[in-house]
Design a protein around this motif. Sequence first.
Motif, PDB file in Angstrom:
ATOM      1  N   VAL A 290      44.604  38.566  39.574  1.00  0.00           N
ATOM      2  CA  VAL A 290      43.654  39.143  40.524  1.00  0.00           C
ATOM      3  C   VAL A 290      43.782  40.666  40.540  1.00  0.00           C
ATOM      4  O   VAL A 290      42.785  41.388  40.629  1.00  0.00           O
ATOM      5  CB  VAL A 290      43.875  38.554  41.930  1.00  0.00           C
ATOM      6  CG1 VAL A 290      43.018  39.280  42.961  1.00  0.00           C
ATOM      7  CG2 VAL A 290      43.568  37.061  41.940  1.00  0.00           C
ATOM      8  N   ALA A 291      45.031  41.163  40.428  1.00  0.00           N
ATOM      9  CA  ALA A 291      45.237  42.611  40.404  1.00  0.00           C
ATOM     10  C   ALA A 291      44.574  43.236  39.178  1.00  0.00           C
ATOM     11  O   ALA A 291      43.951  44.304  39.267  1.00  0.00           O
ATOM     12  CB  ALA A 291      46.734  42.921  40.420  1.00  0.00           C
ATOM     13  N   PHE A 292      44.697  42.580  38.020  1.00  0.00           N
ATOM     14  CA  PHE A 292      44.033  43.097  36.820  1.00  0.00           C
ATOM     15  C   PHE A 292      42.513  43.016  36.969  1.00  0.00           C
ATOM     16  O   PHE A 292      41.785  43.891  36.490  1.00  0.00           O
ATOM     17  CB  PHE A 292      44.490  42.324  35.582  1.00  0.00           C
ATOM     18  CG  PHE A 292      45.764  42.848  34.983  1.00  0.00           C
ATOM     19  CD1 PHE A 292      45.757  43.981  34.187  1.00  0.00           C
ATOM     20  CD2 PHE A 292      46.972  42.215  35.225  1.00  0.00           C
ATOM     21  CE1 PHE A 292      46.934  44.479  33.637  1.00  0.00           C
ATOM     22  CE2 PHE A 292      48.152  42.699  34.683  1.00  0.00           C
ATOM     23  CZ  PHE A 292      48.144  43.838  33.887  1.00  0.00           C
ATOM     24  N   ALA A 293      42.051  41.963  37.628  1.00  0.00           N
ATOM     25  CA  ALA A 293      40.610  41.865  37.867  1.00  0.00           C
ATOM     26  C   ALA A 293      40.137  43.003  38.759  1.00  0.00           C
ATOM     27  O   ALA A 293      39.041  43.540  38.571  1.00  0.00           O
ATOM     28  CB  ALA A 293      40.279  40.516  38.506  1.00  0.00           C
ATOM     29  N   ARG A 294      40.964  43.376  39.737  1.00  0.00           N
ATOM     30  CA  ARG A 294      40.619  44.519  40.591  1.00  0.00           C
ATOM     31  C   ARG A 294      40.479  45.800  39.780  1.00  0.00           C
ATOM     32  O   ARG A 294      39.719  46.695  40.138  1.00  0.00           O
ATOM     33  CB  ARG A 294      41.690  44.720  41.668  1.00  0.00           C
ATOM     34  CG  ARG A 294      41.629  43.735  42.816  1.00  0.00           C
ATOM     35  CD  ARG A 294      42.452  44.250  43.992  1.00  0.00           C
ATOM     36  NE  ARG A 294      42.326  43.372  45.139  1.00  0.00           N
ATOM     37  CZ  ARG A 294      43.199  42.432  45.476  1.00  0.00           C
ATOM     38  NH1 ARG A 294      44.272  42.251  44.723  1.00  0.00           N
ATOM     39  NH2 ARG A 294      43.009  41.675  46.533  1.00  0.00           N
ATOM     40  N   ASP A 295      41.230  45.874  38.675  1.00  0.00           N
ATOM     41  CA  ASP A 295      41.174  47.047  37.805  1.00  0.00           C
ATOM     42  C   ASP A 295      40.119  46.879  36.712  1.00  0.00           C
ATOM     43  O   ASP A 295      40.109  47.624  35.736  1.00  0.00           O
ATOM     44  CB  ASP A 295      42.548  47.288  37.174  1.00  0.00           C
ATOM     45  CG  ASP A 295      42.706  48.705  36.639  1.00  0.00           C
ATOM     46  OD1 ASP A 295      42.107  49.624  37.232  1.00  0.00           O
ATOM     47  OD2 ASP A 295      43.412  48.882  35.629  1.00  0.00           O
ATOM     48  N   ASN A 296      39.254  45.857  36.888  1.00  0.00           N
ATOM     49  CA  ASN A 296      38.154  45.598  35.952  1.00  0.00           C
ATOM     50  C   ASN A 296      38.666  45.267  34.550  1.00  0.00           C
ATOM     51  O   ASN A 296      38.084  45.675  33.543  1.00  0.00           O
ATOM     52  CB  ASN A 296      37.194  46.794  35.897  1.00  0.00           C
ATOM     53  CG  ASN A 296      35.830  46.403  35.344  1.00  0.00           C
ATOM     54  OD1 ASN A 296      35.444  45.242  35.396  1.00  0.00           O
ATOM     55  ND2 ASN A 296      35.110  47.365  34.812  1.00  0.00           N
ATOM     56  N   ARG A 297      39.757  44.497  34.491  1.00  0.00           N
ATOM     57  CA  ARG A 297      40.325  44.079  33.203  1.00  0.00           C
ATOM     58  C   ARG A 297      40.340  42.551  33.159  1.00  0.00           C
ATOM     59  O   ARG A 297      41.383  41.907  33.251  1.00  0.00           O
ATOM     60  CB  ARG A 297      41.721  44.670  33.032  1.00  0.00           C
ATOM     61  CG  ARG A 297      41.732  46.197  32.994  1.00  0.00           C
ATOM     62  CD  ARG A 297      43.134  46.750  32.893  1.00  0.00           C
ATOM     63  NE  ARG A 297      43.824  46.299  31.680  1.00  0.00           N
ATOM     64  CZ  ARG A 297      45.103  46.543  31.415  1.00  0.00           C
ATOM     65  NH1 ARG A 297      45.830  47.241  32.285  1.00  0.00           N
ATOM     66  NH2 ARG A 297      45.659  46.099  30.307  1.00  0.00           N
TER      67      ARG A 297
END
Length: 368
Positions: A290-297
Amino acid sequence: MRIFPPFILFVTLLLGGCGPRLHTQFLVAAENPRVYQHQNIALLDYSGTASHRVTRQVEQTLSAIEVRGVPYFELHRAERAEDAQQARQRGQRLGVDAVHFGRVLHYGWHDEPLSMSREQWCKRPYRGVKRNKDQLQACLYGEERPSNHPFHPHEEQVEVVIEESNSGHGKAHKSVRKITTRRTKERVTTPVICRKRTARVEILPQVVEVASGQLIYSKKQQAKRWALTCPGDQAKGSTAAETLLAQALSQSLTAYRQDIAPYLRAVTIPLLEETQGLSPRATQNLLQGVAFARDNRMPRACSLWQQSLEQSPSPNAALLYNLGVCQEVAGDLAAADQLYQQAEALLSQPNDAISRAIARVNGGLQRY
Protein backbone atom coordinates in the motif's frame (compact mmCIF):
# COMPACT_ATOMS: atom_id res chain seq x y z
CA MET A 1 -9.30 -7.77 -37.78
CA ARG A 2 -7.78 -6.53 -34.53
CA ILE A 3 -9.67 -6.64 -31.26
CA PHE A 4 -8.26 -4.44 -28.51
CA PRO A 5 -8.78 -5.66 -24.94
CA PRO A 6 -9.21 -3.02 -22.27
CA PHE A 7 -5.99 -1.65 -20.86
CA ILE A 8 -4.82 1.18 -18.64
CA LEU A 9 -3.27 4.16 -20.37
CA PHE A 10 -2.05 5.74 -17.15
CA VAL A 11 -2.61 5.46 -13.42
CA THR A 12 -2.57 8.25 -10.86
CA LEU A 13 -2.97 7.65 -7.14
CA LEU A 14 -5.29 9.92 -5.20
CA LEU A 15 -5.09 9.94 -1.41
CA GLY A 16 -8.37 10.74 0.32
CA GLY A 17 -9.87 10.43 3.74
CA CYS A 18 -11.08 6.89 3.01
CA GLY A 19 -7.68 5.42 2.12
CA PRO A 20 -5.65 5.32 -1.09
CA ARG A 21 -7.50 5.35 -4.41
CA LEU A 22 -6.36 4.71 -7.95
CA HIS A 23 -7.70 7.24 -10.43
CA THR A 24 -7.22 5.66 -13.83
CA GLN A 25 -8.55 5.53 -17.36
CA PHE A 26 -9.55 2.36 -19.18
CA LEU A 27 -9.72 2.05 -22.92
CA VAL A 28 -13.02 0.23 -23.35
CA ALA A 29 -14.73 -1.21 -26.37
CA ALA A 30 -17.30 0.73 -28.36
CA GLU A 31 -20.97 0.55 -27.46
CA ASN A 32 -21.64 -1.28 -30.75
CA PRO A 33 -19.12 -4.17 -30.95
CA ARG A 34 -20.10 -5.17 -34.47
CA VAL A 35 -19.21 -1.74 -35.82
CA TYR A 36 -15.86 -1.21 -34.09
CA GLN A 37 -14.53 -4.59 -35.30
CA HIS A 38 -14.37 -3.19 -38.84
CA GLN A 39 -11.33 -0.93 -39.05
CA ASN A 40 -10.83 -0.76 -42.83
CA ILE A 41 -13.68 1.61 -43.63
CA ALA A 42 -14.92 4.12 -46.17
CA LEU A 43 -16.63 7.41 -45.36
CA LEU A 44 -19.13 8.71 -47.89
CA ASP A 45 -20.33 12.30 -48.12
CA TYR A 46 -23.37 13.05 -45.97
CA SER A 47 -26.57 14.36 -47.53
CA GLY A 48 -28.75 17.22 -46.32
CA THR A 49 -28.23 20.78 -45.10
CA ALA A 50 -24.61 21.76 -44.42
CA SER A 51 -23.57 18.27 -45.54
CA HIS A 52 -20.04 19.32 -46.56
CA ARG A 53 -19.39 20.86 -43.15
CA VAL A 54 -20.76 17.84 -41.28
CA THR A 55 -18.86 15.37 -43.47
CA ARG A 56 -15.64 17.24 -42.82
CA GLN A 57 -16.20 17.07 -39.05
CA VAL A 58 -17.06 13.36 -39.21
CA GLU A 59 -13.87 12.71 -41.17
CA GLN A 60 -11.80 14.62 -38.60
CA THR A 61 -13.46 12.66 -35.78
CA LEU A 62 -12.69 9.28 -37.37
CA SER A 63 -9.13 10.27 -38.32
CA ALA A 64 -8.35 11.46 -34.79
CA ILE A 65 -9.17 8.12 -33.13
CA GLU A 66 -5.96 6.41 -32.01
CA VAL A 67 -5.10 3.35 -29.94
CA ARG A 68 -1.60 3.17 -28.48
CA GLY A 69 -0.61 6.06 -30.70
CA VAL A 70 -1.71 4.28 -33.90
CA PRO A 71 -4.74 5.41 -35.97
CA TYR A 72 -7.58 3.01 -35.27
CA PHE A 73 -9.30 3.25 -38.65
CA GLU A 74 -7.89 2.89 -42.15
CA LEU A 75 -10.07 5.54 -43.75
CA HIS A 76 -11.06 5.90 -47.41
CA ARG A 77 -13.24 8.63 -48.90
CA ALA A 78 -15.93 8.35 -51.56
CA GLU A 79 -18.85 10.31 -52.96
CA ARG A 80 -22.38 10.28 -51.57
CA ALA A 81 -24.64 7.23 -51.79
CA GLU A 82 -28.43 7.34 -51.97
CA ASP A 83 -29.04 4.26 -49.81
CA ALA A 84 -27.35 1.34 -48.03
CA GLN A 85 -27.21 -0.79 -51.18
CA GLN A 86 -25.39 1.88 -53.14
CA ALA A 87 -23.09 2.49 -50.15
CA ARG A 88 -22.23 -1.22 -50.14
CA GLN A 89 -21.36 -1.05 -53.83
CA ARG A 90 -19.02 1.86 -53.13
CA GLY A 91 -17.39 -0.22 -50.39
CA GLN A 92 -16.94 -3.23 -52.66
CA ARG A 93 -15.13 -1.11 -55.23
CA LEU A 94 -12.85 0.33 -52.53
CA GLY A 95 -12.20 -3.08 -50.92
CA VAL A 96 -13.23 -2.02 -47.41
CA ASP A 97 -15.02 -3.93 -44.65
CA ALA A 98 -17.65 -1.33 -43.76
CA VAL A 99 -19.00 1.94 -45.13
CA HIS A 100 -19.98 4.93 -42.97
CA PHE A 101 -22.50 7.37 -44.42
CA GLY A 102 -25.47 9.38 -43.20
CA ARG A 103 -27.86 12.32 -43.44
CA VAL A 104 -28.09 15.72 -41.82
CA LEU A 105 -31.66 15.91 -40.51
CA HIS A 106 -31.41 19.39 -39.01
CA TYR A 107 -28.70 22.04 -38.89
CA GLY A 108 -29.91 25.48 -37.89
CA TRP A 109 -30.55 28.09 -35.24
CA HIS A 110 -33.22 30.57 -34.16
CA ASP A 111 -33.65 33.55 -31.83
CA GLU A 112 -36.50 34.06 -29.40
CA PRO A 113 -37.30 36.80 -26.85
CA LEU A 114 -37.08 35.87 -23.20
CA SER A 115 -38.49 38.02 -20.39
CA MET A 116 -36.27 38.12 -17.31
CA SER A 117 -35.69 40.20 -14.18
CA ARG A 118 -32.35 41.82 -13.56
CA GLU A 119 -30.99 43.01 -10.23
CA GLN A 120 -28.29 45.66 -10.21
CA TRP A 121 -26.83 48.42 -8.07
CA CYS A 122 -27.85 51.88 -9.23
CA LYS A 123 -26.38 55.20 -8.12
CA ARG A 124 -28.64 57.57 -6.25
CA PRO A 125 -28.54 61.10 -7.70
CA TYR A 126 -27.63 63.97 -5.40
CA ARG A 127 -29.93 66.96 -5.46
CA GLY A 128 -27.74 69.16 -3.26
CA VAL A 129 -25.19 71.18 -5.17
CA LYS A 130 -23.49 73.22 -2.46
CA ARG A 131 -21.19 71.46 -0.05
CA ASN A 132 -21.08 74.14 2.63
CA LYS A 133 -21.95 73.51 6.25
CA ASP A 134 -25.62 74.41 5.91
CA GLN A 135 -26.31 72.14 2.95
CA LEU A 136 -24.01 69.21 3.74
CA GLN A 137 -26.87 66.93 4.75
CA ALA A 138 -28.84 67.79 1.60
CA CYS A 139 -25.79 66.89 -0.47
CA LEU A 140 -25.36 63.54 1.26
CA TYR A 141 -29.05 62.64 1.49
CA GLY A 142 -30.08 63.90 -1.87
CA GLU A 143 -32.88 65.70 -0.03
CA GLU A 144 -33.56 67.41 3.29
CA ARG A 145 -34.91 64.95 5.82
CA PRO A 146 -37.06 66.18 8.71
CA SER A 147 -35.73 65.41 12.17
CA ASN A 148 -38.65 63.09 12.87
CA HIS A 149 -38.17 61.13 9.59
CA PRO A 150 -37.64 57.39 10.35
CA PHE A 151 -34.51 55.58 9.18
CA HIS A 152 -34.79 54.19 5.66
CA PRO A 153 -33.46 50.64 4.96
CA HIS A 154 -30.92 52.16 2.59
CA GLU A 155 -29.71 54.75 5.12
CA GLU A 156 -26.81 54.48 7.50
CA GLN A 157 -24.97 56.66 10.02
CA VAL A 158 -21.59 57.99 8.95
CA GLU A 159 -19.04 60.26 10.59
CA VAL A 160 -18.43 63.49 8.70
CA VAL A 161 -15.65 65.97 9.47
CA ILE A 162 -16.92 69.56 9.23
CA GLU A 163 -14.79 72.67 9.57
CA GLU A 164 -16.46 75.27 11.82
CA SER A 165 -15.45 78.78 12.75
CA ASN A 166 -15.15 79.66 16.44
CA SER A 167 -16.23 83.32 16.67
CA GLY A 168 -14.65 83.72 20.12
CA HIS A 169 -11.08 82.98 19.04
CA GLY A 170 -11.27 83.86 15.33
CA LYS A 171 -9.88 80.56 14.05
CA ALA A 172 -11.48 77.44 12.63
CA HIS A 173 -11.39 74.03 14.23
CA LYS A 174 -12.63 70.60 13.15
CA SER A 175 -15.50 68.75 14.75
CA VAL A 176 -16.85 65.28 14.03
CA ARG A 177 -20.57 64.73 13.80
CA LYS A 178 -22.62 61.63 13.12
CA ILE A 179 -25.29 62.21 10.54
CA THR A 180 -27.64 59.85 8.74
CA THR A 181 -27.18 59.64 4.99
CA ARG A 182 -28.54 57.61 2.14
CA ARG A 183 -26.19 55.12 0.57
CA THR A 184 -24.87 56.17 -2.79
CA LYS A 185 -26.19 52.96 -4.38
CA GLU A 186 -29.28 50.80 -4.03
CA ARG A 187 -30.32 47.45 -5.48
CA VAL A 188 -32.97 47.81 -8.16
CA THR A 189 -34.92 45.02 -9.89
CA THR A 190 -36.01 45.79 -13.43
CA PRO A 191 -37.66 43.65 -16.15
CA VAL A 192 -35.59 43.13 -19.29
CA ILE A 193 -36.23 41.42 -22.61
CA CYS A 194 -33.30 39.18 -23.54
CA ARG A 195 -32.58 37.22 -26.67
CA LYS A 196 -32.09 33.48 -26.45
CA ARG A 197 -30.22 32.02 -29.41
CA THR A 198 -30.57 28.24 -29.81
CA ALA A 199 -28.65 26.04 -32.24
CA ARG A 200 -29.77 22.47 -32.91
CA VAL A 201 -27.98 19.76 -34.86
CA GLU A 202 -29.48 16.36 -35.67
CA ILE A 203 -27.66 13.79 -37.78
CA LEU A 204 -28.30 10.16 -38.71
CA PRO A 205 -24.98 8.27 -39.02
CA GLN A 206 -25.26 4.81 -40.58
CA VAL A 207 -22.86 1.93 -41.19
CA VAL A 208 -23.33 -0.88 -43.70
CA GLU A 209 -21.30 -4.09 -43.53
CA VAL A 210 -19.90 -4.79 -46.99
CA ALA A 211 -19.68 -8.59 -46.68
CA SER A 212 -23.30 -9.13 -45.59
CA GLY A 213 -24.90 -5.95 -46.91
CA GLN A 214 -26.58 -5.45 -43.52
CA LEU A 215 -27.10 -2.06 -41.95
CA ILE A 216 -25.29 -2.65 -38.65
CA TYR A 217 -25.61 0.87 -37.27
CA SER A 218 -28.26 3.56 -37.63
CA LYS A 219 -28.83 5.93 -34.74
CA LYS A 220 -29.92 9.56 -34.53
CA GLN A 221 -27.51 11.85 -32.72
CA GLN A 222 -28.70 15.30 -31.75
CA ALA A 223 -27.64 18.15 -29.51
CA LYS A 224 -28.63 21.72 -28.66
CA ARG A 225 -26.54 24.67 -27.52
CA TRP A 226 -27.86 28.08 -26.56
CA ALA A 227 -26.65 31.48 -25.45
CA LEU A 228 -28.39 34.44 -23.82
CA THR A 229 -27.86 38.11 -24.67
CA CYS A 230 -29.52 40.85 -22.59
CA PRO A 231 -29.52 44.66 -22.76
CA GLY A 232 -26.26 45.94 -21.37
CA ASP A 233 -24.29 42.90 -22.62
CA GLN A 234 -22.97 44.72 -25.68
CA ALA A 235 -19.47 44.63 -24.24
CA LYS A 236 -19.24 40.85 -24.53
CA GLY A 237 -21.45 40.67 -27.62
CA SER A 238 -23.79 37.90 -28.67
CA THR A 239 -22.53 34.39 -29.36
CA ALA A 240 -22.28 33.74 -33.09
CA ALA A 241 -24.69 31.17 -34.48
CA GLU A 242 -21.82 29.31 -36.17
CA THR A 243 -20.08 28.90 -32.82
CA LEU A 244 -23.18 27.35 -31.25
CA LEU A 245 -23.72 25.08 -34.25
CA ALA A 246 -20.12 23.88 -34.09
CA GLN A 247 -20.50 23.09 -30.38
CA ALA A 248 -23.75 21.19 -30.96
CA LEU A 249 -22.21 19.19 -33.81
CA SER A 250 -19.18 18.33 -31.68
CA GLN A 251 -21.47 17.07 -28.91
CA SER A 252 -23.40 14.89 -31.37
CA LEU A 253 -20.22 13.40 -32.81
CA THR A 254 -18.90 12.58 -29.33
CA ALA A 255 -21.82 10.20 -28.78
CA TYR A 256 -21.35 8.75 -32.28
CA ARG A 257 -17.64 8.24 -31.65
CA GLN A 258 -18.30 6.22 -28.47
CA ASP A 259 -20.69 3.99 -30.39
CA ILE A 260 -18.26 3.03 -33.15
CA ALA A 261 -14.73 3.01 -31.65
CA PRO A 262 -12.86 2.35 -28.37
CA TYR A 263 -12.84 5.27 -25.94
CA LEU A 264 -11.42 6.22 -22.56
CA ARG A 265 -13.47 5.85 -19.40
CA ALA A 266 -12.33 7.27 -16.05
CA VAL A 267 -12.47 4.88 -13.09
CA THR A 268 -11.57 5.40 -9.42
CA ILE A 269 -10.49 2.22 -7.63
CA PRO A 270 -9.96 2.17 -3.84
CA LEU A 271 -7.35 -0.06 -2.19
CA LEU A 272 -7.96 -1.99 1.05
CA GLU A 273 -5.60 -2.10 4.06
CA GLU A 274 -7.29 -4.65 6.37
CA THR A 275 -4.66 -7.03 7.84
CA GLN A 276 -6.83 -9.24 10.05
CA GLY A 277 -6.07 -12.95 9.63
CA LEU A 278 -2.69 -12.49 7.94
CA SER A 279 0.63 -13.73 9.25
CA PRO A 280 3.07 -11.08 10.54
CA ARG A 281 5.21 -11.27 7.41
CA ALA A 282 2.17 -11.18 5.12
CA THR A 283 0.83 -8.19 7.06
CA GLN A 284 4.11 -6.35 6.58
CA ASN A 285 4.12 -6.99 2.84
CA LEU A 286 0.48 -5.92 2.47
CA LEU A 287 1.13 -2.59 4.18
CA GLN A 288 4.40 -2.08 2.30
CA GLY A 289 2.52 -2.69 -0.92
CA VAL A 290 0.00 0.00 0.00
CA ALA A 291 2.91 2.35 0.77
CA PHE A 292 4.39 1.73 -2.69
CA ALA A 293 0.96 2.29 -4.19
CA ARG A 294 0.84 5.63 -2.38
CA ASP A 295 4.08 6.46 -4.19
CA ASN A 296 2.42 5.53 -7.51
CA ARG A 297 4.55 2.39 -7.92
CA MET A 298 1.93 -0.22 -8.69
CA PRO A 299 4.27 -2.92 -10.13
CA ARG A 300 6.23 -3.00 -6.86
CA ALA A 301 3.01 -2.94 -4.83
CA CYS A 302 1.60 -5.89 -6.78
CA SER A 303 4.84 -7.84 -6.28
CA LEU A 304 4.64 -7.35 -2.50
CA TRP A 305 0.98 -8.39 -2.41
CA GLN A 306 1.85 -11.53 -4.35
CA GLN A 307 4.56 -12.31 -1.78
CA SER A 308 2.04 -11.73 0.98
CA LEU A 309 -0.29 -14.26 -0.66
CA GLU A 310 2.49 -16.86 -0.76
CA GLN A 311 3.42 -16.21 2.89
CA SER A 312 -0.10 -16.46 4.28
CA PRO A 313 -1.87 -19.84 4.48
CA SER A 314 -5.25 -18.08 4.63
CA PRO A 315 -5.33 -14.73 2.77
CA ASN A 316 -7.98 -12.24 3.76
CA ALA A 317 -10.42 -10.35 1.54
CA ALA A 318 -8.31 -7.17 1.40
CA LEU A 319 -5.25 -9.00 0.04
CA LEU A 320 -7.25 -10.87 -2.61
CA TYR A 321 -9.03 -7.67 -3.59
CA ASN A 322 -5.78 -5.71 -4.00
CA LEU A 323 -4.39 -8.51 -6.16
CA GLY A 324 -7.57 -8.29 -8.22
CA VAL A 325 -6.88 -4.59 -8.75
CA CYS A 326 -3.43 -5.53 -10.08
CA GLN A 327 -4.99 -7.89 -12.62
CA GLU A 328 -7.60 -5.32 -13.63
CA VAL A 329 -4.91 -2.69 -14.15
CA ALA A 330 -2.99 -5.18 -16.30
CA GLY A 331 -6.11 -5.74 -18.42
CA ASP A 332 -6.81 -9.35 -17.38
CA LEU A 333 -10.47 -8.95 -16.45
CA ALA A 334 -11.12 -12.69 -16.09
CA ALA A 335 -8.34 -13.09 -13.51
CA ALA A 336 -9.46 -9.92 -11.73
CA ASP A 337 -13.05 -11.18 -11.55
CA GLN A 338 -11.89 -14.49 -10.06
CA LEU A 339 -9.91 -12.74 -7.31
CA TYR A 340 -12.76 -10.33 -6.56
CA GLN A 341 -15.17 -13.26 -6.26
CA GLN A 342 -12.79 -15.05 -3.88
CA ALA A 343 -12.49 -11.89 -1.78
CA GLU A 344 -16.27 -11.52 -1.55
CA ALA A 345 -16.64 -15.16 -0.49
CA LEU A 346 -14.61 -14.40 2.66
CA LEU A 347 -16.88 -11.54 3.74
CA SER A 348 -19.52 -11.79 6.43
CA GLN A 349 -21.20 -8.64 5.07
CA PRO A 350 -21.02 -6.77 1.75
CA ASN A 351 -18.07 -4.50 1.02
CA ASP A 352 -18.77 -1.56 -1.29
CA ALA A 353 -15.34 -1.55 -2.96
CA ILE A 354 -15.49 -5.27 -3.76
CA SER A 355 -19.09 -5.11 -4.99
CA ARG A 356 -18.24 -2.23 -7.31
CA ALA A 357 -15.17 -4.06 -8.61
CA ILE A 358 -17.19 -7.17 -9.49
CA ALA A 359 -19.80 -5.10 -11.32
CA ARG A 360 -17.08 -3.15 -13.14
CA VAL A 361 -15.16 -6.14 -14.50
CA ASN A 362 -18.34 -8.05 -15.34
CA GLY A 363 -19.45 -5.12 -17.47
CA GLY A 364 -16.13 -5.20 -19.29
CA LEU A 365 -16.26 -8.98 -19.80
CA GLN A 366 -19.78 -8.82 -21.24
CA ARG A 367 -18.71 -6.14 -23.70
CA TYR A 368 -15.77 -8.18 -24.92
